[in-house]
Design an enzyme around this catalytic site. Structure first.
Site, PDB file in Angstrom:
ATOM      1  N   CYS A  48       0.755  -1.036  -0.160  1.00 54.66           N
ATOM      2  CA  CYS A  48       0.024   0.225   0.006  1.00 54.66           C
ATOM      3  C   CYS A  48       0.864   1.075   0.002  1.00 54.66           C
ATOM      4  CB  CYS A  48      -0.853  -0.014   1.270  1.00 54.66           C
ATOM      5  SG  CYS A  48      -1.875  -1.500   1.355  1.00 54.66           S
TER       6      CYS A  48
HETATM    7  C1  BEZ Z   1       0.474  -4.809   1.812  1.00 55.84           C
HETATM    8  O1  BEZ Z   1      -0.079  -3.847   1.654  1.00 55.84           O
HETATM    9  O2  BEZ Z   1       1.932  -4.902   1.954  1.00 55.84           O
HETATM   10  C2  BEZ Z   1      -0.176  -6.096   2.152  1.00 55.84           C
HETATM   11  C3  BEZ Z   1      -1.337  -6.059   2.745  1.00 55.84           C
HETATM   12  C4  BEZ Z   1      -1.780  -7.218   3.278  1.00 55.84           C
HETATM   13  C5  BEZ Z   1      -1.299  -8.424   2.805  1.00 55.84           C
HETATM   14  C6  BEZ Z   1      -0.056  -8.517   1.896  1.00 55.84           C
HETATM   15  C7  BEZ Z   1       0.482  -7.229   1.756  1.00 55.84           C
END
Ligand code: BEZ
Length: 221
Positions: free
Chosen positions: A55
Site C-alpha cells: 500500500c
Molecule cells: C501490503 O499492503 O503490503 C499487504 C497487505 C496485506 C497483505 C499483503 C500485503
C-alpha cells in the site's frame, strides 16, 4: 476452514451504476463524495490497511502521478478502514520513503460503511480488511471501470491512466482503443458510427481493414 456461502448482504456494483454517494472523514478533512468530485472524473481505491508495504508503494506511485491525474481532470481518493490520525502518520512515512507529497485524501472508513457499499470486503479473502478495489467514476457519477486485486499485488497506476485516456477518448470522440493501445497510436471507430459518417467525423482518415474493424489516427493528437 470456514467459507462464506450465505446470501450476500451487499450488492456488488456494476459498470454503468451510479457510484454510491457518502460522507467521510479523510486525511484532508470531512467531505461529501459527489460534491467533492463536482464535474471531475474520480478514482476511488481501497487498501487493506495503513503501514503496510505494498500500500505504501501504491500511494507513493499515485502521488508521483498527481499532475497526470490533474491534467486529465481526475480527482483521486484512497480508502482504508483505519482512522484519520493513523492516515496522517502514515502519509508522513509515504512522503519520506517514496519521495512524494501525498496531496489526495485518504478516507478513514472505520465503520466500513463505504467499503460495504462498494463491496470492497471479500470475506473469503479477509473478513476484516478491504481488498484492492479500484473504481473509475465519470463526471456523470457512473462507474466506468472496476478492478479488484489481491492484497499481495500492487496495482499499475500507469495502466489506470491509460484506461482514463481511453475512456475520455470514447466520451469525447466516439472511438474505442484496441488491445495494448498506448497514447498516440491509432484508435478504433466504434461500430455505432457508420463508415459514411466516420469519413466526415474523422478527417485524418480511416484505415478500413474489415467493415467492422476501422482505425483512425488518435483524434486529439
Ligand atoms: C501490503 O499492503 O503490503 C499487504 C497487505 C496485506 C497483505 C499483503 C500485503
Amino acid at each position: 476452514m470456514r467459507y462464506h456461502y450465505k446470501k450476500q448482504k451487499y450488492m456488488s456494483l456494476r459498470l454503468g451504476d451510479i457510484a454510491p454517494d457518502f460522507k467521510a472523514k479523510t486525511s484532508i478533512g470531512d467531505l461529501s463524495f459527489h460534491e467533492y468530485l463536482g464535474d471531475s472524473w474520480g478514482i476511488l481505491f481501497s487498501h487493506p490497511a495503513d503501514f503496510t508495504p505494498v500500500c505504501t508503494t501504491e500511494l507513493g506511485r499515485t502521488a508521483a502521478l498527481q499532475e497526470e491525474f490533474a491534467k486529465r481532470n481526475v480527482k483521486v481518493l484512497a480508502l482504508s478502514v483505519d482512522g484519520v490520525e493513523s492516515h496522517q502518520k502514515w502519509i508522513t512515512d509515504i512522503n519520506e520513503t517514496q519521495d512524494v507529497t501525498v496531496g489526495f485524501p485518504i478516507i478513514a472508513d472505520e465503520d466500513k460503511s463505504i467499503a460495504h457499499a462498494y463491496d470492497m470486503i471479500h470475506p473469503n479473502a479477509s473478513e476484516t480488511f478491504t481488498v484492492r478495489s479500484l473504481f473509475i467514476i465519470g463526471p456523470d457519477k457512473k462507474i466506468k471501470l472496476s478492478i479488484t486485486y489481491p492484497a499481495s499485488t500492487g496495482r499499475n497506476f500507469v495502466e489506470v491512466l491509460r484506461v482514463i485516456d481511453s475512456l475520455q477518448l470514447t466520451a469525447n470522440y466516439s472511438v474505442a482503443t484496441p488491445a495494448n493501445w498506448v497514447e498516440g497510436e491509432d484508435v478504433i471507430v466504434v461500430p455505432a458510427v457508420k463508415t459514411e459518417d466516420a469519413l466526415v467525423k474523422f478527417p485524418k482518415g480511416l484505415n478500413i481493414v474489415k467493415p467492422y474493424l476501422r482505425y483512425t489516427p488518435q483524434p486529439n493528437k
